[in-house]
Structures are given as structure tokens and as C-alpha cells.
Motif scaffolding. Structure first.
Motif, PDB file in Angstrom:
ATOM      1  N   GLN A  92       1.015  -1.190   0.226  1.00 10.74           N
ATOM      2  CA  GLN A  92      -0.101   0.006   0.001  1.00 10.74           C
ATOM      3  C   GLN A  92       0.713   1.238  -0.093  1.00 10.74           C
ATOM      4  O   GLN A  92       1.815   1.318   0.673  1.00 10.74           O
ATOM      5  N   ILE A 134      -1.893  -3.394 -10.096  1.00 11.42           N
ATOM      6  CA  ILE A 134      -2.593  -2.679  -9.136  1.00 11.42           C
ATOM      7  C   ILE A 134      -4.053  -3.407  -8.768  1.00 11.42           C
ATOM      8  O   ILE A 134      -4.576  -3.786  -9.637  1.00 11.42           O
ATOM      9  N   ALA A 175      -7.627   1.382  -5.388  1.00 12.37           N
ATOM     10  CA  ALA A 175      -6.900   2.876  -5.406  1.00 12.37           C
ATOM     11  C   ALA A 175      -8.259   3.554  -4.425  1.00 12.37           C
ATOM     12  O   ALA A 175      -9.420   3.209  -4.914  1.00 12.37           O
ATOM     13  N   TYR A 222      -9.114   7.819  -3.354  1.00 12.81           N
ATOM     14  CA  TYR A 222      -8.671   9.284  -3.423  1.00 12.81           C
ATOM     15  C   TYR A 222      -9.493  10.002  -2.588  1.00 12.81           C
ATOM     16  O   TYR A 222     -10.662   9.790  -2.403  1.00 12.81           O
ATOM     17  N   MET A 255      -4.951   3.942 -14.397  1.00 12.16           N
ATOM     18  CA  MET A 255      -4.026   3.309 -13.581  1.00 12.16           C
ATOM     19  C   MET A 255      -3.279   2.170 -13.879  1.00 12.16           C
ATOM     20  O   MET A 255      -2.099   2.056 -13.916  1.00 12.16           O
ATOM     21  N   TRP A 262      -8.184  11.826 -11.156  1.00 14.64           N
ATOM     22  CA  TRP A 262      -9.257  10.863 -10.372  1.00 14.64           C
ATOM     23  C   TRP A 262     -10.533  11.130 -11.339  1.00 14.64           C
ATOM     24  O   TRP A 262     -11.532  10.556 -11.127  1.00 14.64           O
ATOM     25  N   LEU A 274      -3.865   9.950  -2.503  1.00 13.07           N
ATOM     26  CA  LEU A 274      -4.078   8.627  -3.382  1.00 13.07           C
ATOM     27  C   LEU A 274      -3.491   7.437  -2.624  1.00 13.07           C
ATOM     28  O   LEU A 274      -2.148   7.545  -2.405  1.00 13.07           O
ATOM     29  N   ARG A 275      -4.583   6.728  -2.256  1.00 15.23           N
ATOM     30  CA  ARG A 275      -3.982   5.259  -1.652  1.00 15.23           C
ATOM     31  C   ARG A 275      -4.072   4.312  -2.866  1.00 15.23           C
ATOM     32  O   ARG A 275      -5.115   4.081  -3.345  1.00 15.23           O
ATOM     33  N   VAL A 276      -2.892   3.565  -3.079  1.00 14.63           N
ATOM     34  CA  VAL A 276      -3.050   2.490  -4.084  1.00 14.63           C
ATOM     35  C   VAL A 276      -2.570   1.353  -3.304  1.00 14.63           C
ATOM     36  O   VAL A 276      -1.732   1.251  -2.613  1.00 14.63           O
ATOM     37  N   TYR A 306      -1.434  -2.520  -4.128  1.00 15.69           N
ATOM     38  CA  TYR A 306      -0.873  -3.527  -5.338  1.00 15.69           C
ATOM     39  C   TYR A 306      -0.002  -4.521  -5.012  1.00 15.69           C
ATOM     40  O   TYR A 306       0.382  -4.740  -3.753  1.00 15.69           O
TER      41      TYR A 306
END
Length: 118
Positions: free
Chosen positions: A25, A46, A49, A51, A80, A99, A111-113, A115
Motif C-alpha cells: 500500500q 494494481i 485505489a 482518493y 492507472m 481521479w 491517493l492510496r494505491v 498493489y
């Protein structure tokens, strides 16, 4: 500020211990660049996500007015993924235009991604 984290779980299966690494993360503040990164020949995938803003965010600005993270819709995730999936590393700069909307007007967003690397 960019914050990366991953979690290691140990699982006992019979007499063997199996290590499973959960998804990575990364939190990236609005208008800063953050890097998703995998080791060796592994590549990014990914998973999800979000935001928005959280009260415990380390992003500069007024985070008290909004405490919501909006989950990515399919189109945003596809953009993304097209940019980052199957690469060893990928730079992302969160902004309302990426976004498609501003879930917290006047507030510092992140932004929290989530993956993994395969």
C-alpha cells in the motif's frame, strides 16, 4: 509525503510455515509524485485505489473539513493499470484530473494505491 507499507503474514500449514506477503500500500499526497515499485523481475499489479482525505493523513493542508476516501471506479482503475501494470516501477502524481473529480474541495488529498508484485 509518500508512505509505503506491506504486511508479512506467517501461516502454519500442517508442520510447514508458509510466508504470504499481502498487498503493498502506498499513500501519495496530491500534486506530489510517488513511486510504486517491485523487486527484481517482478511487475506491478494494481488491485485498488482510493482518493480523498483522512484526518490522520500526513498531506499538508486542512484535512479537518473532509474525512472520506472515495474508491476508484472502473475507468480510473483502468487508466492507472494501463499506466503501471506489468512494469517494475511506476510514478504517479495524484490530482483531481487523474481521479476525474474532487471528493474533498479545499482539502489536501491523498491517493492510496493497493498493489502486489508478481
Amino acid at each position: 509525503m509518500v508512505k509505503n507499507s506491506s504486511v508479512l503474514f506467517l501461516l502454519l500449514v500442517g508442520t510447514a510455515i508458509v510466508a504470504c506477503i499481502a498487498a503493498k500500500q502506498t499513500d501519495i499526497c496530491e500534486n506530489e509524485t510517488g513511486r510504486l515499485r517491485c523487486r527484481g523481475s517482478e511487475t506491478i499489479r494494481i488491485k485498488n485505489a482510493w482518493y480523498g482525505s483522512t484526518r490522520n493523513s500526513n498531506c499538508r493542508g486542512d484535512t479537518e473539513r473532509c474525512n472520506t476516501l472515495e474508491k476508484a471506479d472502473k475507468d480510473t482503475l483502468d487508466r492507472m493499470r494501463n499506466r503501471c501494470n506489468r512494469k517494475g516501477s511506476c510514478d504517479l502524481t495524484p490530482a483531481n484530473r487523474l481521479w476525474g473529480s474532487d471528493p474533498c474541495p479545499g482539502t489536501a488529498k491523498l491517493l492510496r494505491v493497493e498493489y502486489d508484485c508478481k
